[in-house]
Design a protein around this motif. Structure first.
Motif, PDB file in Angstrom:
ATOM      1  N   GLN A  90       0.843  -1.195   0.000  1.00 31.94           N
ATOM      2  CA  GLN A  90       0.000   0.000   0.000  1.00 31.94           C
ATOM      3  C   GLN A  90       0.880   1.247   0.000  1.00 31.94           C
ATOM      4  O   GLN A  90       1.945   1.282   0.604  1.00 31.94           O
ATOM      5  N   LEU A  91       0.370   2.302  -0.637  1.00 28.16           N
ATOM      6  CA  LEU A  91       1.159   3.520  -0.769  1.00 28.16           C
ATOM      7  C   LEU A  91       1.549   4.098   0.592  1.00 28.16           C
ATOM      8  O   LEU A  91       2.680   4.545   0.797  1.00 28.16           O
ATOM      9  N   ILE A  92       0.628   4.084   1.554  1.00 32.09           N
ATOM     10  CA  ILE A  92       0.933   4.640   2.868  1.00 32.09           C
ATOM     11  C   ILE A  92       2.013   3.817   3.565  1.00 32.09           C
ATOM     12  O   ILE A  92       2.876   4.368   4.268  1.00 32.09           O
ATOM     13  N   ALA A  93       2.007   2.496   3.352  1.00 35.37           N
ATOM     14  CA  ALA A  93       3.035   1.641   3.940  1.00 35.37           C
ATOM     15  C   ALA A  93       4.409   1.944   3.335  1.00 35.37           C
ATOM     16  O   ALA A  93       5.417   1.993   4.047  1.00 35.37           O
ATOM     17  N   LYS A  94       4.440   2.160   2.028  1.00 31.11           N
ATOM     18  CA  LYS A  94       5.694   2.542   1.380  1.00 31.11           C
ATOM     19  C   LYS A  94       6.173   3.899   1.877  1.00 31.11           C
ATOM     20  O   LYS A  94       7.368   4.119   2.105  1.00 31.11           O
ATOM     21  N   ALA A  95       5.218   4.829   2.068  1.00 34.10           N
ATOM     22  CA  ALA A  95       5.585   6.185   2.487  1.00 34.10           C
ATOM     23  C   ALA A  95       6.258   6.189   3.852  1.00 34.10           C
ATOM     24  O   ALA A  95       7.252   6.903   4.068  1.00 34.10           O
ATOM     25  N   VAL A  96       5.764   5.382   4.787  1.00 35.42           N
ATOM     26  CA  VAL A  96       6.361   5.377   6.128  1.00 35.42           C
ATOM     27  C   VAL A  96       7.606   4.515   6.203  1.00 35.42           C
ATOM     28  O   VAL A  96       8.312   4.522   7.224  1.00 35.42           O
ATOM     29  N   VAL A 183       7.219  10.212  12.136  1.00 34.28           N
ATOM     30  CA  VAL A 183       6.119  11.115  12.480  1.00 34.28           C
ATOM     31  C   VAL A 183       5.299  11.346  11.216  1.00 34.28           C
ATOM     32  O   VAL A 183       5.844  11.709  10.167  1.00 34.28           O
ATOM     33  N   TYR A 184       4.002  11.113  11.331  1.00 32.46           N
ATOM     34  CA  TYR A 184       3.083  11.189  10.204  1.00 32.46           C
ATOM     35  C   TYR A 184       2.154  12.377  10.403  1.00 32.46           C
ATOM     36  O   TYR A 184       1.549  12.533  11.476  1.00 32.46           O
ATOM     37  N   LEU A 185       2.027  13.219   9.373  1.00 29.51           N
ATOM     38  CA  LEU A 185       1.214  14.429   9.452  1.00 29.51           C
ATOM     39  C   LEU A 185       0.203  14.467   8.302  1.00 29.51           C
ATOM     40  O   LEU A 185       0.547  14.177   7.157  1.00 29.51           O
ATOM     41  N   VAL A 230       9.913  11.906   8.441  1.00 29.03           N
ATOM     42  CA  VAL A 230       8.609  12.539   8.615  1.00 29.03           C
ATOM     43  C   VAL A 230       7.865  12.379   7.292  1.00 29.03           C
ATOM     44  O   VAL A 230       8.440  12.563   6.217  1.00 29.03           O
ATOM     45  N   VAL A 231       6.604  12.028   7.370  1.00 26.57           N
ATOM     46  CA  VAL A 231       5.777  11.838   6.183  1.00 26.57           C
ATOM     47  C   VAL A 231       4.571  12.760   6.288  1.00 26.57           C
ATOM     48  O   VAL A 231       3.873  12.772   7.316  1.00 26.57           O
ATOM     49  N   ARG A 256      -1.024  12.505  -2.075  1.00 26.86           N
ATOM     50  CA  ARG A 256       0.388  12.158  -2.209  1.00 26.86           C
ATOM     51  C   ARG A 256       1.022  12.201  -0.824  1.00 26.86           C
ATOM     52  O   ARG A 256       0.454  12.733   0.130  1.00 26.86           O
ATOM     53  N   TYR A 257       2.224  11.640  -0.744  1.00 25.32           N
ATOM     54  CA  TYR A 257       2.981  11.644   0.499  1.00 25.32           C
ATOM     55  C   TYR A 257       4.321  12.321   0.252  1.00 25.32           C
ATOM     56  O   TYR A 257       5.102  11.876  -0.591  1.00 25.32           O
ATOM     57  N   ASP A 258       4.548  13.434   0.968  1.00 20.19           N
ATOM     58  CA  ASP A 258       5.839  14.119   0.920  1.00 20.19           C
ATOM     59  C   ASP A 258       6.720  13.506   2.003  1.00 20.19           C
ATOM     60  O   ASP A 258       6.334  13.460   3.178  1.00 20.19           O
ATOM     61  N   ILE A 259       7.898  13.047   1.618  1.00 18.83           N
ATOM     62  CA  ILE A 259       8.758  12.293   2.529  1.00 18.83           C
ATOM     63  C   ILE A 259      10.015  13.073   2.853  1.00 18.83           C
ATOM     64  O   ILE A 259      10.726  13.540   1.950  1.00 18.83           O
TER      65      ILE A 259
END
Length: 268
Positions: A90-96, A183-185, A230-231, A256-259
């Motif tokens: 999942q995209l969120i899993a990749k992002a973190v 840290v996820y925002l 931080v994501v 989208r996820y800014d990393i």
């Protein structure tokens, strides 16, 4: 989310709710308690924090109003994900960064809202700390988590989630050292155009909590307290938070996820 104080909100309940408990919640929040009502017949308040047999919800009043908004982990999208599973692809899993380490990640969701993203990550095995500064949204989330603990399927996931009532930017800025691996925002930003397709939840939330105008401060505080990255979740075409440039972005259909990496994850 911003703790802006609502000007047209009251607390109410259906005949099936515990009036004493709901009245105590209203007193705790400093809101008027108008007792047992039918939301579609209420005219003095635009919104109700409404308790019924299904739990606590935000409910728009008046005839033809959309249905309630509540923190839900056993039905709807969250329930579907729980039943059908989901992997680290999942995209969120990749992002973190879940694909980069075998370590069980501790993630601080500093803008918890209704807890949907935190629930997804907890379901994938992450240990989650959730912070929500709006007392009203915190009450909704706490209610949803309490109901979820009664569900045999959701309960093990929710045990991975710890909820705090704090202002994240202040809480992070007051301490030193790492508070979490990631840290996820997901801050609320000013909505610049009228769009009939904006989700019901977002419309109601804006009425209650306003915009997170201190997002740059929150990002800076998060960067100082995260161990690995931080994501930041954003609408796909929205500007980034004012501050440093993200090192990379992952784009989905609508978000989208800014990393912002800090250091490499351990391999195990």
């Amino acid at each position: 989310m911003n703790a802006a104080h609502p000007t047209a909100l009251a607390v109410a309940c259906s005949p099936l709710a515990d009036q004493q408990t709901v009245g105590l919640l209203a007193a705790e929040l400093g809101l008027p308690f108008i007792g047992v009502v039918k939301p579609k017949k209420v005219t003095d308040y635009a919104l109700l924090l409404y308790a019924d047999e299904n739990g606590l919800a935000l409910q728009t009043t008046g005839p033809g109003a959309p249905g309630p908004v509540r923190a839900e982990f056993c039905a709807g999208k969250a329930g579907y994900r729980l039943e059908h599973g989901g992997g680290t692809g999942q995209l969120i899993a990749k992002a973190v960064g879940m694909q980069k380490t075998r370590k069980t990640l501790h993630i601080l969701d500093a803008t918890a809202g209704l807890g949907q993203d935190a629930f997804v990550l907890a379901g994938l095995g992450c240990r989650m700390t959730l912070i929500e500064r709006s007392p009203i949204v915190h009450a909704l989330l706490a209610d949803g988590l309490a109901r979820g603990r009664l569900n045999v399927t959701a309960a093990p996931v929710i045990e991975q989630m710890t909820l705090l009532a704090q202002d994240s930017a202040r809480w992070l800025a007051q301490g030193e050292g790492s508070v979490a691996d990631v840290v996820y925002l997901d801050p609320m930003f000013p909505h610049r155009k009228k769009d009939a397709l904006v989700k019901k939840e977002m419309r109601v939330f804006r009425d209650i909590v306003g915009d997170d105008l201190d997002a740059p401060d929150l990002l800076a505080a998060a960067l100082a307290r995260a161990t690995y990255r931080v994501v930041v979740k954003r609408p796909r075409k929205a500007p980034q938070i004012e501050g440093p440039e993200p090192a990379t972005r992952l784009e989905g259909k609508s978000s989208r996820y800014d990393i912002y990496p800090i250091k490499a994850f351990p391999s195990s």
